[in-house]
Design a protein around this motif. Sequence first.
Motif, PDB file in Angstrom:
ATOM      1  N   ALA A 194      -3.617  11.183 -13.444  1.00 42.16           N
ATOM      2  CA  ALA A 194      -4.791  10.531 -12.859  1.00 42.16           C
ATOM      3  C   ALA A 194      -4.433   9.244 -12.118  1.00 42.16           C
TER       4      ALA A 194
ATOM      5  N   ALA B 186      -9.292   2.548   6.512  1.00 43.91           N
ATOM      6  CA  ALA B 186      -7.911   2.561   6.018  1.00 43.91           C
ATOM      7  C   ALA B 186      -7.464   1.188   5.523  1.00 43.91           C
TER       8      ALA B 186
ATOM      9  N   VAL C  94      -8.750   2.401 -12.535  1.00 42.93           N
ATOM     10  CA  VAL C  94      -7.473   1.750 -12.193  1.00 42.93           C
ATOM     11  C   VAL C  94      -7.407   1.255 -10.747  1.00 42.93           C
TER      12      VAL C  94
ATOM     13  N   GLU D 271      -1.981  -8.659 -11.545  1.00 43.55           N
ATOM     14  CA  GLU D 271      -2.595  -7.451 -10.983  1.00 43.55           C
ATOM     15  C   GLU D 271      -2.943  -6.419 -12.053  1.00 43.55           C
TER      16      GLU D 271
ATOM     17  N   ALA E  15      -6.805   0.221  -4.514  1.00 41.30           N
ATOM     18  CA  ALA E  15      -5.507   0.895  -4.476  1.00 41.30           C
ATOM     19  C   ALA E  15      -5.275   1.703  -3.212  1.00 41.30           C
ATOM     20  N   LYS E  16      -6.286   2.445  -2.789  1.00 41.04           N
ATOM     21  CA  LYS E  16      -6.047   3.318  -1.632  1.00 41.04           C
ATOM     22  C   LYS E  16      -7.348   3.593  -0.885  1.00 41.04           C
ATOM     23  N   PRO E  17      -7.231   4.015   0.372  1.00 39.78           N
ATOM     24  CA  PRO E  17      -8.439   4.384   1.124  1.00 39.78           C
ATOM     25  C   PRO E  17      -9.117   5.598   0.486  1.00 39.78           C
TER      26      PRO E  17
ATOM     27  N   VAL F  83      -7.604  -1.480   3.229  1.00 38.90           N
ATOM     28  CA  VAL F  83      -8.196  -1.707   1.906  1.00 38.90           C
ATOM     29  C   VAL F  83      -7.535  -2.859   1.149  1.00 38.90           C
ATOM     30  N   ARG F  84      -6.643  -3.571   1.818  1.00 37.77           N
ATOM     31  CA  ARG F  84      -5.972  -4.679   1.136  1.00 37.77           C
ATOM     32  C   ARG F  84      -6.050  -5.942   1.990  1.00 37.77           C
TER      33      ARG F  84
ATOM     34  N   GLY G  22     -12.584   5.342  -8.731  1.00 36.96           N
ATOM     35  CA  GLY G  22     -11.826   4.516  -9.671  1.00 36.96           C
ATOM     36  C   GLY G  22     -10.557   5.142 -10.219  1.00 36.96           C
ATOM     37  N   GLY G  23     -10.361   6.441 -10.001  1.00 38.47           N
ATOM     38  CA  GLY G  23      -9.174   7.107 -10.533  1.00 38.47           C
ATOM     39  C   GLY G  23      -9.445   7.711 -11.904  1.00 38.47           C
ATOM     40  N   LYS G  24     -10.104   6.959 -12.756  1.00 36.32           N
ATOM     41  CA  LYS G  24     -10.523   7.445 -14.070  1.00 36.32           C
ATOM     42  C   LYS G  24     -11.947   6.951 -14.290  1.00 36.32           C
TER      43      LYS G  24
ATOM     44  N   ALA H 194      -8.959  -1.213  -8.742  1.00 42.32           N
ATOM     45  CA  ALA H 194      -9.138  -2.543  -8.148  1.00 42.32           C
ATOM     46  C   ALA H 194      -7.867  -3.377  -8.269  1.00 42.32           C
ATOM     47  N   LEU H 195      -7.515  -4.046  -7.168  1.00 38.62           N
ATOM     48  CA  LEU H 195      -6.346  -4.915  -7.119  1.00 38.62           C
ATOM     49  C   LEU H 195      -6.765  -6.222  -6.451  1.00 38.62           C
ATOM     50  N   PRO H 196      -5.998  -7.291  -6.658  1.00 40.36           N
ATOM     51  CA  PRO H 196      -6.347  -8.523  -5.969  1.00 40.36           C
ATOM     52  C   PRO H 196      -6.436  -8.282  -4.461  1.00 40.36           C
TER      53      PRO H 196
ATOM     54  N   MET I  27      -2.033   4.388  -8.177  1.00 43.85           N
ATOM     55  CA  MET I  27      -1.562   3.376  -9.107  1.00 43.85           C
ATOM     56  C   MET I  27      -0.530   3.979 -10.054  1.00 43.85           C
TER      57      MET I  27
ATOM     58  N   LEU J 207       0.884  -1.154   0.000  1.00 41.68           N
ATOM     59  CA  LEU J 207       0.000   0.000   0.000  1.00 41.68           C
ATOM     60  C   LEU J 207       0.928   1.212   0.000  1.00 41.68           C
TER      61      LEU J 207
ATOM     62  N   ALA K 191      -4.428   8.251  -8.026  1.00 38.42           N
ATOM     63  CA  ALA K 191      -5.311   7.207  -7.511  1.00 38.42           C
ATOM     64  C   ALA K 191      -4.527   6.101  -6.810  1.00 38.42           C
TER      65      ALA K 191
ATOM     66  N   LEU L  76      -2.788 -11.641   0.855  1.00 40.57           N
ATOM     67  CA  LEU L  76      -2.772 -12.478  -0.345  1.00 40.57           C
ATOM     68  C   LEU L  76      -2.051 -13.787  -0.065  1.00 40.57           C
TER      69      LEU L  76
END
Lengths: 316, 131, 483
Positions: free
Chosen positions: A230, C366, C165, C51, C173-175, C368-369, C158-160, C167-169, A236, A204, A234, C372
């Motif tokens: 962007a 916080a 961008v 990923e 990505a972030k809170p 969010v992961r 979603g970022g865009k 969603a990750l396994p 990433m 993270l 986000a 794995l």
Amino acid sequence: MYWTGSCGGCDVSFLELGAALLDVLSKVEIVFWPALVDAKRADVEALPAGAIDVALINGTLRTEENREMAELLREKSKLIVAYGACAHLGGIPGLANLSQREEILAAVFGDGFRPTPPPGGSPEDAPPELLAEALPLSAAVRVDYVVPGCPPPPGLISRAFDALLGELPPTGHVFAPEKALCEECPRTKEERRLTQVVRPHEVLPDPEKCLLDQGMICLGPVTRGGCDAACPKAGMPCTGCLGPTPNAGDQGLAMLSALASLVRAGEEGEAAFASEDKVLDAIVDPVGTFHKYALPATWRVPSPLRGGGSGRGGRP
Amino acid sequence: MVAFLCRWCAGAGADLAGTSRLQYPPNAIPIRVNCSGRVEPSWVVDALRSGADGVLIGGCHPGDCHYVVGNYKARRRVYLLRKVLEELGVEPERVRLEWVSATEGARFARVMTEFVKELRRLGPLQGNGQG
Amino acid sequence: MKKIAIDPITRLEGHGKILLYLDEEGGLKGAVLQVPELRGFERFCRGRRAEEMPQTTERICGVCPEAHHLASAKALDVAYGAEVPRAARLQRELFYNTYIFSDHLLHLVFLGGPDLLLPKDTPKSEHNVLGVLKALPELGKEVVTVRARAQRVLELIGGKAIHPVFALPGGVAKPLAKKDQEEIQGHAQVMVELSQRMVAFFHEEVLPDPELQSLLLAEEARLPTHYLGTVDENGAPNFYHGKVRAVSADGDELFQLDPAGAMARIAERAEPWTYVKFPYLKDIGWSGFEGGSRSGIYRVGPLARLNVAERMATPLAQEEFERFLDFFGERPVHATFAYHWARLAEMVQAAEAAAALAQDEGLTGADVRGRLGQPGEGIGAVEAARGTLFHHYRLNGEGLVEWVNLIVATTHNAAGIGLSVKQMAEAVVRQGNLDEELLNRVEMAFRAYDPCLACATHFLPGETPLVLEVYDAYGNLARRIGR
């Protein structure tokens, strides 16, 4: 506006202009846009050469039909704009060039698949043949301008329309900043060395620091800005959809070069070679990572059509 | 084949091989660079695209680089580039990095002989010159 | 033999083509839907980093990238044996319901909508967003504004908005920032309000039209098939998560399984004249292109989800669901044009669900992961706007993709679309009318599915750009019908 092998995201991207879209639409006459008006291929064929002022084409060239349409639109248009990463660089569908066309068909349909007409149909009812490889638009026709991105961000779309409706830039212009994406990224950069490579799902990341500094392969240094960073915002890493900065040349190879320069495993020297290699080994899919959008613009697939062999092995 | 040779070590080694009249295959188009660390991966790929069946990068031995760490940088780049080439189906052996000092004319000749032999074994790069 | 090719060569997103074959007497001999396009994602995803898959596979479709993004992430959750933390799951669900809302809204107003919403004497050239804005300026403008606000929600999470961008396994990505949650709450509220207005408009201005009612109930637009869709533990449709349930054409439950179990009940048939495959229920088998209880062909999407559900998940949607059932008076509802109405009920549920999720305190958590495990094999599914979407991956020990299979929504429906088109064409051909009417009817049948082959038609057009080419027995072009 025409699409070849694409996802439709480029067409939808216009909608992201919001109210500005209606303004643009009021200033142009749409001759041909499958998503919007009912003009057909035959209508385009009937036009005199150069009758269309601007044709925006998105998508990878994937089938014979795609290529024919690109050639037809080139003949009928004064200007051709490669719209979006697929038309610009080949795009993600261009990763298909890592395999032979026959392997692709076999992976989807099993061995021995051949496109044929439906029962009772005539030969021309068969689906069009796939091209031997996915190609960017410029591989088939002369391209005057580029609107990059996957899909192009609204700011760049507006910039392109302003220019197309106003003063035209020199041929070859890419409607995006020449500066690297890093320049518009709010993350703070410090380290200029990389002691480990991590994948986005493994950590993270710190919300403030440069992702590359944190070990993620972020293509920001070699990619054009224009999206307001962007993806890094986000959390990433940039995957390079806006294509190379003018300085980078080949985007993927430039990133490879930059990354190799940054990698450290203690004091540089012969003693560190093995540990440096270990850091680099963490880059598990270098082509998919460095050339996610630009493989067809960088490498070519060996093809029986071009006199190459049919086995594995290729000519970059 | 294209050979990028650093002017201080490998390039000087090549000169020595020449002035010593050592025999080695004449297959290389030599390109003199200031440092092996200056060789961009895209140059290597351009050479392959333009018809070369292999690319040699000649630099200084570890510790001898005139720019201190240029040859280390070159080593990491070649390591990574070879992985990319392999993923693309190009034999990584077609790109070779060798340390050759200014006094090693014989070594230079041997490297050239070996590399040409290796490339002959691999055969022409497919689609050669049509990329 | 005559051939009629409905070839949107000025094609739809995903590139579709309908071919109708007529016999000597002018009767309909066959109808096929052809997808003349293939990009080969199944092959070139091999060797890629796992990923990256949510970002890679979403490039299959730029109209519903959200669906691929999350189906992919869910397949990866399973492949890594990860438990998705609550905050991450809330982010994904809120994002996903917003997408369903936004996507259905587009179809209802800009694509399917013009047929239903606009006055009957509206010229064809205005059957698009511009026409809607002209005829219904207030509603039209509100839709454009609210759609932009929904897109903003997608971007915040979603970022865009297009090709997200985040969603990750095992998570995201972030809170989510607190201020972003507050902004989203405002947008979600407006989404609910617009849904209510749309429902009221439908019942007051649209449904009372007897012509529309007869169309909804028309025999040539009724296709009995099995249905497949995802439901939650209460039997209500759930777009993001739940059990995949199949219900027969007679209304009996065939199975209710997790995505992996359901995918195992589906087989796919390849035909060499198209690049789309035709899935069918394995237990029933393939018996050619026909509907009915003995054929393995099933349908997915809004109508299918309402047919497999016992109730809706939210109050306003439930009200609409009841009105829907009262009107059709059968279960399952087999009327193809009921897809539009089902879409409206789902849009209401999506908006209400998004508004509720936006209020959840846990949204900005916080954690969010998820942890794995070793990468392996995974199947994930979501309900895309157009139906169930399966992603199935096998990963190697390095977390690289070894093998991929996808069944996308419109693929499930490919056979059903072909059948609906055939039915409709048959009825029109029987009446001896081959011109404009055929084009109209076929187009409407096609569009009811909101096919992703025609993804881009989601957006501006009011009508699918089709051309019919009628060929004589020698293959010569006899007639060309177009607009």
